[in-house]
Design a protein around this motif. Structure first.
Motif, PDB file in Angstrom:
ATOM      1  N   SER A 193       6.694 -10.408   6.170  1.00  0.00           N
ATOM      2  CA  SER A 193       6.560 -11.543   5.039  1.00  0.00           C
ATOM      3  C   SER A 193       6.854 -12.124   5.556  1.00  0.00           C
ATOM      4  CB  SER A 193       8.418 -10.321   4.353  1.00  0.00           C
ATOM      5  OG  SER A 193       7.537  -9.026   3.604  1.00  0.00           O
ATOM      6  N   GLN A 198       5.484 -10.873  -0.272  1.00  0.00           N
ATOM      7  CA  GLN A 198       5.672  -9.344  -0.002  1.00  0.00           C
ATOM      8  C   GLN A 198       4.935  -9.140   0.378  1.00  0.00           C
ATOM      9  OE1 GLN A 198       4.549  -8.232  -4.675  1.00  0.00           O
ATOM     10  NE2 GLN A 198       4.716 -10.539  -4.785  1.00  0.00           N
ATOM     11  N   ALA A 519      14.317 -13.822  -2.349  1.00  0.00           N
ATOM     12  CA  ALA A 519      15.156 -12.504  -1.104  1.00  0.00           C
ATOM     13  C   ALA A 519      14.431 -13.678  -0.024  1.00  0.00           C
ATOM     14  CB  ALA A 519      14.617 -11.142  -0.982  1.00  0.00           C
ATOM     15  N   THR A 521      13.738 -13.485   4.302  1.00  0.00           N
ATOM     16  CA  THR A 521      13.365 -12.535   5.573  1.00  0.00           C
ATOM     17  C   THR A 521      13.207 -13.911   6.759  1.00  0.00           C
ATOM     18  OG1 THR A 521      10.881 -12.980   4.701  1.00  0.00           O
ATOM     19  CG2 THR A 521      12.235 -10.686   3.965  1.00  0.00           C
ATOM     20  N   THR A 542      11.831  -8.332   9.659  1.00  0.00           N
ATOM     21  CA  THR A 542      12.083  -8.052   8.392  1.00  0.00           C
ATOM     22  C   THR A 542      11.293  -8.241   6.945  1.00  0.00           C
ATOM     23  OG1 THR A 542      13.409 -10.079   7.223  1.00  0.00           O
ATOM     24  CG2 THR A 542      14.649  -8.374   8.817  1.00  0.00           C
ATOM     25  N   SER A 543      11.721  -7.252   5.792  1.00  0.00           N
ATOM     26  CA  SER A 543      10.321  -7.333   4.791  1.00  0.00           C
ATOM     27  C   SER A 543      10.719  -7.358   3.154  1.00  0.00           C
ATOM     28  CB  SER A 543       9.358  -6.068   4.974  1.00  0.00           C
ATOM     29  OG  SER A 543      10.362  -4.999   4.734  1.00  0.00           O
ATOM     30  N   PHE A 544      10.238  -7.772   2.664  1.00  0.00           N
ATOM     31  CA  PHE A 544      10.951  -8.056   1.241  1.00  0.00           C
ATOM     32  C   PHE A 544       9.556  -7.529   0.313  1.00  0.00           C
ATOM     33  CE2 PHE A 544      10.451 -10.913  -2.348  1.00  0.00           C
ATOM     34  CZ  PHE A 544      11.210 -10.023  -3.494  1.00  0.00           C
ATOM     35  N   THR A 561      13.381  -3.711   0.774  1.00  0.00           N
ATOM     36  CA  THR A 561      13.494  -4.177   1.948  1.00  0.00           C
ATOM     37  C   THR A 561      13.254  -3.448   3.387  1.00  0.00           C
ATOM     38  OG1 THR A 561      16.035  -4.101   1.571  1.00  0.00           O
ATOM     39  CG2 THR A 561      15.147  -5.504   0.388  1.00  0.00           C
ATOM     40  N   GLU A 563      13.052  -2.971   7.853  1.00  0.00           N
ATOM     41  CA  GLU A 563      13.346  -4.134   9.064  1.00  0.00           C
ATOM     42  C   GLU A 563      12.455  -3.468  10.196  1.00  0.00           C
ATOM     43  OE1 GLU A 563      17.137  -4.384  10.554  1.00  0.00           O
ATOM     44  OE2 GLU A 563      17.830  -1.963  10.681  1.00  0.00           O
ATOM     45  N   GLN A 589      12.730   1.432   5.737  1.00  0.00           N
ATOM     46  CA  GLN A 589      12.498   1.129   4.183  1.00  0.00           C
ATOM     47  C   GLN A 589      13.435   1.414   3.115  1.00  0.00           C
ATOM     48  OE1 GLN A 589       8.434   1.790   2.567  1.00  0.00           O
ATOM     49  NE2 GLN A 589       8.295  -0.290   1.973  1.00  0.00           N
TER      50      GLN A 589
END
Length: 780
Positions: A193, A198, A519, A521, A542-544, A561, A563, A589
């Motif tokens: 991300s 996304q 967000a 990240t 991390t992700s979004f 979201t 990690e 997640q």
């Protein structure tokens, strides 16, 4: 075409003379070649020409390099053999895979050709931690990576093409990229991300296109196979002007085939012109257009578990059984895209880039989707209930338009002992989807004695319009201190979406969702490069991922979201070409979407068969695992690809209950815990059979669950498949046959019948049976 182990790098200083052995494509030694090599310590960035004459000379330099010289590998360029050393997917800069603190593997053009890959899913068969054929066919390419995937509207479809996001429609308007267009396929595991916005937490697949070549080259091929398969294509490239400022490439392909399922076929045709303009040594501008048309595609119907996964006392459902209607089922798609890549070196420090793509896609599907078993009488008097399959008709017409742009500024500089590669960027993507559809009555067919009769398709009753846009700002610093390489990056996204569904006859909206999310990240990682080729690494990311729609109560979905913690070690052996990687990961997640057909259909009538309002956010999922992969060429002509992966994925938080059983602590559907594969290919290097090669592989996919409560009746057994291949470079037979190559590929060699996955008790999928293809190719 001849190759040599020496890399002639045009952007380095001439230095001492080096002597190297040249090799042909089949590895046979050729006379010694003496070339100018750079001095041991080259400048960090090429010394750039400044006068018009110098720039012209630099641009035309490729014409002066002998055809036997291998060009320097770059992140987006071709790779000789199966082992890639550089990538742009993990950093958006031309970086060493060894220095990137994340799991990355690359499927090269040579590997795709050798294994006879006809789709992206087939190209991913031998990659660790990737399951690419849970539902076979060439209509869509969806994957499970590190346990994260899905089916239907939740499927994890392919993500990126040349670093730009591939859009997706509402239901069936999904892009498809043919592997013949590609130079390589790169798999980045874990969150991405920070650079791409996304994204699926399990990882991303980035498709890297072929590009115009400064050296004239080309090929034509023809292929035939079982099920009346016939295919042909061409790929030609080279300079347009003598000074090398204009280069071109033109790729085309056409194919048509029946399939192993009755009344189904597949057909594709595409043309892809490309042009590169290099007015100076510092500026490159490439434009690429692709027109692709699929009059028909292959994706067999799902089938009930009883008769496929489980034994049906009346007899198993044949693998070639067609659950649709011969005069109704169809899927067509037309896909057009135009893209450009611009790069300009401002000076020794700064480089700017802009990448853009616009895509227009239209699709139409008419299908009968299996709903389960009906009463025996619905298929005629005396018919047993468990052989009478119900199918609901559906008709979807969809259009998708999407544009994405990525603006980058890269700076290379030093602060004391630290060497920096800083990347700053702003990207934007926007898509618009329009789907008109309708669902009809349920009809029935006896799978043991099918009689299809006549059918009338449903009226188009409903329209859904979706708009999505996302803006992201990111900053990344790749830092080098001696043998220690570090990366740190941060990004902020702003995402907006609208989704409106209305009844066409009344204009009344039945579902409206307008989420707006933002967000931040980030990621960081360290790699240490030992002199012996080992490179241990550690990373955190991390992700979004925004989510469109509402659940069955009308509540809008919130973004997912996540990690990941990852540690591993990479190894690049001295003395031969190879790459080995071991990685361990722990992913969490939150707010994961799922579709529970059996529970929601009964409890909430608004939840339709198409999946609208059938999705829920089940809470939290955790995935832990280990992956080991190797791509090696230990001796000339001998390639080995090996992969082993173990994944433990679990629904760690959920309030959902199915048939009185909580799904918390269960394994998501379709995610096997264990996979392994081994591929080997050997080409004879000398003697009367020089140029003749043979090889094959074995693929193991462990058992998976076909429902969220992990019932013993819905365990999909593990399966093992074998592939085989023969090839012959006829240049070894006679110099007059130089450039001619023959190949024979057989997948699922022993024609094993198996269930590849189940999504529910009424949604199981047979895997592909044996496929045989013969190819003749001429290259120059």
């Amino acid at each position: 075409m001849l190759y040599t182990s020496v890399l002639v790098i045009a952007d380095q200083w001439p230095g001492a003379l080096h002597v190297a052995h040249a090799q042909s494509t089949n590895g046979a030694s050729l006379p010694l070649i003496v070339v100018e090599s750079p001095a041991p310590r080259a400048p960090r960035r090429p010394v750039r020409a400044t006068s018009p004459a110098q720039r012209a000379a630099a641009i035309s330099q490729p014409k002066q390099v002998a055809a036997s010289v291998v060009p320097k590998e770059t992140a987006g360029g071709p790779v000789r053999g199966i082992v890639a050393h550089r990538t742009g997917t993990g950093s958006k800069t031309d970086s060493s895979i060894m220095e990137t603190p994340q799991s990355i593997t690359v499927v090269t053009r040579e590997q795709m050709t050798s294994q006879g890959a006809r789709s992206i899913a087939e190209a991913l068969r031998y990659e660790p931690g990737v399951i690419s054929e849970t539902r076979v066919g060439d209509r869509f390419d969806n994957v499970f990576i590190r346990g994260f995937g899905g089916f239907g509207a939740n499927a994890n479809y392919l993500h990126f093409w040349d670093g730009l996001r591939l859009p997706r429609g509402i239901n069936f308007a999904m892009p498809s990229v043919d592997p013949y267009l590609l130079e390589r396929v790169e798999i980045l595991r874990g969150p991405a991300s920070v650079l791409y916005g996304q994204n699926n937490l399990g990882g991303m697949v980035n498709l890297i296109s072929k590009r115009p070549s400064a050296t004239p080259q080309g090929e034509v091929f023809a292929r035939v196979g079982d099920h009346n398969r016939i295919e042909g294509g061409f790929d030609v490239s080279g300079p347009i002007t003598q000074d090398g400022q204009l280069l071109y490439r033109l790729i085309g392909l056409g194919r048509k085939a029946d399939t192993e399922v009755n009344y189904t076929s597949t057909e594709r045709e595409f043309i892809a012109p490309m042009i590169t303009w290099r007015p100076t040594a510092d500026t490159t501008f490439t434009v690429r257009a692709v027109h692709s048309r699929d009059p028909s595609t292959y994706q067999p119907n799902w089938l009930p578990a009883l008769g496929t996964l489980r034994v049906n006392a009346n007899g198993q459902i044949p693998r070639n059984f067609f659950a649709g209607h011969p005069n109704y089922n169809s899927y067509s798609r037309t896909q057009d895209s135009i893209a450009y890549e611009f790069e300009h070196h401002l000076d020794e420090t700064w480089t700017v880039r802009q990448n853009f793509r616009y895509m227009n896609l239209s699709s139409e599907i008419k299908a009968l989707s299996v709903t389960g078993f009906g009463a025996g009488s619905t298929c005629g008097a005396g018919t047993t209930a468990n052989v009478c399959i119900g199918r609901q008709s559906t008709h979807y017409i969809e259009n998708l338009q999407a544009a994405t742009i990525d603006n980058q500024a890269e700076a290379k500089f030093a602060t004391g002992w630290l060497q920096h590669t800083v990347l700053a960027g702003v990207d934007f993507q926007k898509s618009s989807s329009d789907a008109t559809f309708g669902n009809g009555a349920t009809t029935y067919v006896n799978y043991l004695n099918p009689s299809y009769g006549t059918i009338a398709g449903p009226a188009l009753t409903t329209q859904t319009i979706q708009e999505r846009d996302q803006t992201g700002v990111y900053l990344q610093d790749q830092i080098r201190l001696g043998k220690l390489a570090a990366v740190i990056g941060v990004r902020n996204d702003w995402a907006n979406a609208t989704s409106d569904t209305r009844t066409i006859a009344t204009g009344v909206y039945t579902n409206r969702s307008h989420p707006s999310d933002s967000a931040t990240t980030w990621r960081t990682g360290l790699t240490y490069l030992f002199d012996n080729g080992l490179a241990p690494y550690v990373s955190y990311a991390t992700s979004f991922e925004p989510t469109i729609g509402t659940d069955y109560t009308g509540t809008a979905f919130v973004p997912t979201t996540g990690e990941q913690f990852e540690v591993g070690v990479k190894y690049q052996p001295n003395g031969f070409d190879g790459f080995v990687m071991l990685s361990l990961y722990d992913i969490t997640q939150n707010n994961v979407l799922t579709m529970d057909t059996a529970h929601l259909y009964a409890a909430y009538p608004a939840c339709t068969q198409s999946g609208i309002n059938c999705q829920i956010q089940q809470g939290q999922v955790r995935s832990k695992g280990v992956e080991l992969s190797a791509k090696l060429t230990p001796i000339p002509g001998f390639d080995v690809i090996a992969a082993v992966a173990h994944n433990e994925i679990e629904i760690t938080k959920s309030t959902q209950v199915v048939s009185g059983i909580s799904i918390q602590g269960k394994v998501p559907v379709g995610a096997p815990a264990n996979t392994a594969s081994l591929w080997a290919d050997y080409t004879i290097q000398s003697g009367q059979m020089m140029g003749f090669g043979f090889g094959g592989g074995v693929r193991y996919v462990g058992e998976s669950f076909g429902d969220n409560i992990n019932s013993t009746a819905m365990i999909v057994p593990a399966y093992i498949l074998a592939d085989a291949m023969l090839h012959y470079d006829l240049n070894g037979l006679s110099p007059q046959l130089k450039g001619w190559k023959l190949a024979l590929n057989v997948t699922n060699l022993f024609d094993k019948t198996y269930v590849s996955a189940c999504a529910s008790a009424i949604q199981c999928f047979y895997g592909n049976g044996r496929s045989t293809m013969g190819t003749i190719r001429y290259q120059w």
